[in-house]
Design a protein around this motif. Structure first.
Motif, PDB file in Angstrom:
ATOM      1  N   GLY A 196     -24.126 -26.525 -23.109  1.00 48.32           N
ATOM      2  CA  GLY A 196     -25.215 -27.695 -22.757  1.00 48.32           C
ATOM      3  C   GLY A 196     -25.991 -27.218 -23.666  1.00 48.32           C
ATOM      4  O   GLY A 196     -26.808 -28.045 -24.120  1.00 48.32           O
ATOM      5  N   LYS A 197     -26.294 -26.002 -24.212  1.00 50.18           N
ATOM      6  CA  LYS A 197     -27.667 -25.888 -25.788  1.00 50.18           C
ATOM      7  C   LYS A 197     -27.303 -26.378 -26.777  1.00 50.18           C
ATOM      8  O   LYS A 197     -27.607 -27.150 -27.674  1.00 50.18           O
ATOM      9  N   ILE A 198     -25.443 -26.579 -26.990  1.00 47.04           N
ATOM     10  CA  ILE A 198     -25.083 -27.206 -28.626  1.00 47.04           C
ATOM     11  C   ILE A 198     -25.312 -28.395 -28.200  1.00 47.04           C
ATOM     12  O   ILE A 198     -25.995 -29.198 -29.037  1.00 47.04           O
ATOM     13  N   ALA A 199     -24.856 -29.244 -26.801  1.00 40.58           N
ATOM     14  CA  ALA A 199     -25.205 -30.774 -27.074  1.00 40.58           C
ATOM     15  C   ALA A 199     -26.982 -31.484 -26.963  1.00 40.58           C
ATOM     16  O   ALA A 199     -26.832 -32.208 -28.148  1.00 40.58           O
ATOM     17  N   SER A 200     -27.324 -30.278 -26.062  1.00 39.65           N
ATOM     18  CA  SER A 200     -29.171 -30.552 -27.050  1.00 39.65           C
ATOM     19  C   SER A 200     -29.679 -30.953 -28.522  1.00 39.65           C
ATOM     20  O   SER A 200     -29.562 -30.959 -29.035  1.00 39.65           O
ATOM     21  N   ILE A 201     -28.696 -29.135 -28.925  1.00 38.87           N
ATOM     22  CA  ILE A 201     -28.947 -29.091 -30.400  1.00 38.87           C
ATOM     23  C   ILE A 201     -28.538 -30.645 -30.678  1.00 38.87           C
ATOM     24  O   ILE A 201     -29.656 -31.072 -32.114  1.00 38.87           O
ATOM     25  N   ALA A 202     -27.164 -30.906 -30.807  1.00 35.29           N
ATOM     26  CA  ALA A 202     -27.185 -32.071 -31.129  1.00 35.29           C
ATOM     27  C   ALA A 202     -27.769 -33.321 -31.515  1.00 35.29           C
ATOM     28  O   ALA A 202     -28.124 -33.777 -32.329  1.00 35.29           O
ATOM     29  N   VAL A 203     -27.737 -33.382 -29.985  1.00 27.04           N
ATOM     30  CA  VAL A 203     -29.178 -34.653 -29.905  1.00 27.04           C
ATOM     31  C   VAL A 203     -30.358 -34.420 -31.192  1.00 27.04           C
ATOM     32  O   VAL A 203     -30.846 -35.464 -31.241  1.00 27.04           O
ATOM     33  N   ILE A 204     -31.280 -33.536 -31.274  1.00 26.21           N
ATOM     34  CA  ILE A 204     -32.082 -32.865 -31.880  1.00 26.21           C
ATOM     35  C   ILE A 204     -31.934 -33.336 -32.901  1.00 26.21           C
ATOM     36  O   ILE A 204     -32.684 -33.663 -34.171  1.00 26.21           O
ATOM     37  N   PHE A 205     -30.591 -32.842 -33.174  1.00 23.06           N
ATOM     38  CA  PHE A 205     -30.740 -33.290 -34.594  1.00 23.06           C
ATOM     39  C   PHE A 205     -29.881 -34.663 -35.563  1.00 23.06           C
ATOM     40  O   PHE A 205     -31.050 -34.729 -36.439  1.00 23.06           O
ATOM     41  N   VAL A 206     -29.966 -35.427 -34.224  1.00 18.29           N
ATOM     42  CA  VAL A 206     -29.954 -36.833 -34.479  1.00 18.29           C
ATOM     43  C   VAL A 206     -31.332 -37.590 -34.540  1.00 18.29           C
ATOM     44  O   VAL A 206     -31.411 -38.113 -35.965  1.00 18.29           O
ATOM     45  N   LEU A 207     -32.377 -37.044 -33.526  1.00 19.02           N
ATOM     46  CA  LEU A 207     -33.682 -37.471 -33.868  1.00 19.02           C
ATOM     47  C   LEU A 207     -34.324 -36.655 -34.946  1.00 19.02           C
ATOM     48  O   LEU A 207     -35.271 -37.114 -35.871  1.00 19.02           O
ATOM     49  N   GLY A 208     -34.286 -35.698 -35.327  1.00 22.16           N
ATOM     50  CA  GLY A 208     -34.349 -34.899 -36.613  1.00 22.16           C
ATOM     51  C   GLY A 208     -33.681 -35.465 -37.896  1.00 22.16           C
ATOM     52  O   GLY A 208     -34.940 -36.200 -38.907  1.00 22.16           O
ATOM     53  N   ALA A 209     -32.648 -35.989 -37.926  1.00 20.17           N
ATOM     54  CA  ALA A 209     -31.818 -36.883 -39.086  1.00 20.17           C
ATOM     55  C   ALA A 209     -32.903 -38.207 -39.326  1.00 20.17           C
ATOM     56  O   ALA A 209     -33.183 -38.395 -40.571  1.00 20.17           O
ATOM     57  N   ILE A 210     -33.350 -38.836 -37.961  1.00 20.59           N
ATOM     58  CA  ILE A 210     -34.406 -39.781 -38.357  1.00 20.59           C
ATOM     59  C   ILE A 210     -35.884 -39.753 -39.042  1.00 20.59           C
ATOM     60  O   ILE A 210     -35.541 -40.375 -39.732  1.00 20.59           O
ATOM     61  N   LEU A 211     -36.310 -38.553 -38.837  1.00 17.51           N
ATOM     62  CA  LEU A 211     -37.292 -38.376 -38.848  1.00 17.51           C
ATOM     63  C   LEU A 211     -37.534 -37.958 -40.166  1.00 17.51           C
ATOM     64  O   LEU A 211     -38.338 -37.880 -41.480  1.00 17.51           O
ATOM     65  N   ALA A 212     -35.981 -37.347 -41.160  1.00 18.61           N
ATOM     66  CA  ALA A 212     -36.380 -36.975 -41.859  1.00 18.61           C
ATOM     67  C   ALA A 212     -35.720 -37.815 -43.123  1.00 18.61           C
ATOM     68  O   ALA A 212     -36.110 -37.874 -44.111  1.00 18.61           O
ATOM     69  N   LEU A 213     -35.533 -39.073 -42.710  1.00 18.55           N
ATOM     70  CA  LEU A 213     -35.454 -40.096 -43.532  1.00 18.55           C
ATOM     71  C   LEU A 213     -36.352 -40.984 -43.191  1.00 18.55           C
ATOM     72  O   LEU A 213     -36.729 -41.866 -44.714  1.00 18.55           O
ATOM     73  N   LEU A 214     -36.897 -41.213 -42.939  1.00 18.62           N
ATOM     74  CA  LEU A 214     -38.283 -41.640 -41.854  1.00 18.62           C
ATOM     75  C   LEU A 214     -38.883 -41.321 -43.682  1.00 18.62           C
ATOM     76  O   LEU A 214     -39.818 -41.883 -44.173  1.00 18.62           O
ATOM     77  N   TYR A 215     -39.596 -39.571 -43.502  1.00 20.63           N
ATOM     78  CA  TYR A 215     -40.086 -39.004 -44.572  1.00 20.63           C
ATOM     79  C   TYR A 215     -39.491 -39.541 -45.899  1.00 20.63           C
ATOM     80  O   TYR A 215     -40.357 -40.106 -47.358  1.00 20.63           O
ATOM     81  N   GLU A 216     -38.407 -39.930 -46.291  1.00 25.03           N
ATOM     82  CA  GLU A 216     -37.525 -40.534 -47.698  1.00 25.03           C
ATOM     83  C   GLU A 216     -38.324 -41.558 -48.011  1.00 25.03           C
ATOM     84  O   GLU A 216     -38.653 -41.722 -48.830  1.00 25.03           O
ATOM     85  N   TRP A 217     -37.752 -42.445 -47.099  1.00 26.03           N
ATOM     86  CA  TRP A 217     -38.211 -43.969 -46.909  1.00 26.03           C
ATOM     87  C   TRP A 217     -39.703 -44.380 -47.169  1.00 26.03           C
ATOM     88  O   TRP A 217     -40.246 -45.051 -47.475  1.00 26.03           O
TER      89      TRP A 217
END
Length: 250
Positions: A196-217
């Motif tokens: 369950g933690k791994i699944a949650s980490i995967a979700v957080i990774f996706v959301l974090g990647a969006i924030l990371a791209l938003l920072y670059e853009w």
């Protein structure tokens, strides 16, 4: 957008950058925990209960005050104040904030739907668990996440970690690695089985990647800090509405 730096491949540089990432993140958590413990100690010495929703929220904010202190110490010691890309938001930045929030919420809905269809169980977050026991806690956490969690997490993970990685390895790898570090850093805040933690980490990774791209853009840390805070607030208000019966739960 700023041009992407050419990746460098010297082994010493790789080791130094990895050490910087670990030290910045570990240092932020260490200082955050220390500041929180001092807060708990002072409140107890003053005879103030630390178990009320208001005090729990206040103590949560202290951890992120610690993040800010750690970031200040790092940037001061290295004299790297210029590493963080930020400015007072322009009208264009307001557009990035609105668009980024819509994308982030949409991504959460989409990923949650996929997880539900696959029958994957995700771990619970300690903040959500605490709020379910006393829903008013969710309301106290809204200003905490807007003024402390969003800005300080973004300062550490995007403003320092991602920028250091970007300057050595380029934008793409910086986004991926910084998002992975951001996700893994939330491991201890999760309650549940390893799967369950791994699944949650995967979700957080996706959301974090969006924030990371938003920072670059957007090239503006203020944009992602605001989006992060508003996104968390959206989740807290939704959880409050479910916990109090204002809207039906899932």
């Amino acid at each position: 957008m700023q041009s992407e730096p050419s990746p460098q491949s010297q082994s010493p540089t790789h080791v130094q950058v990895a050490g910087t990432v670990v030290s910045v993140v570990a240092g932020a958590f260490a200082v955050g925990i220390a500041v929180s413990l001092v807060g708990v100690l002072l409140l107890r010495l003053a005879g103030v209960s630390t178990e009320t929703p208001a005090m729990r929220a206040a103590l949560s904010s202290l951890q992120y005050v610690g993040f800010g202190i750690a970031a200040y110490l790092y940037l001061s010691k290295r004299n790297e104040w210029d590493i963080v890309r930020w400015r007072i938001p322009t009208l264009r930045d307001v557009g990035w904030i609105f668009g980024g929030l819509v994308i982030l919420v949409g991504a959460l809905v989409a990923v949650s739907a996929v997880i539900q269809q696959l029958g994957i169980e995700v771990a619970a977050n300690q903040v959500i668990t605490t709020g379910q026991q006393n829903p008013i806690y969710f309301l106290y956490m809204v200003p905490v996440t807007v003024f402390f969690v969003g800005p300080m997490e973004e300062l550490i993970f995007r403003g320092i970690v991602q920028e250091k990685l970007r300057r050595i390895y380029g934008q793409t790898l910086a986004v991926v690695v910084a998002s992975a570090v951001f996700a893994v850093a939330h491991w201890l805040a999760l309650i549940g089985s390893g799967g369950g933690k791994i699944a949650s980490i995967a979700v957080i990774f996706v959301l974090g990647a969006i924030l990371a791209l938003l920072y670059e853009w957007s090239e503006n840390l203020v944009v992602v800090a605001v989006v992060h805070g508003l996104f968390n607030s959206y989740q807290f208000l939704g959880q409050y509405a479910i916990a109090t019966g204002l809207i039906p739960g899932a």
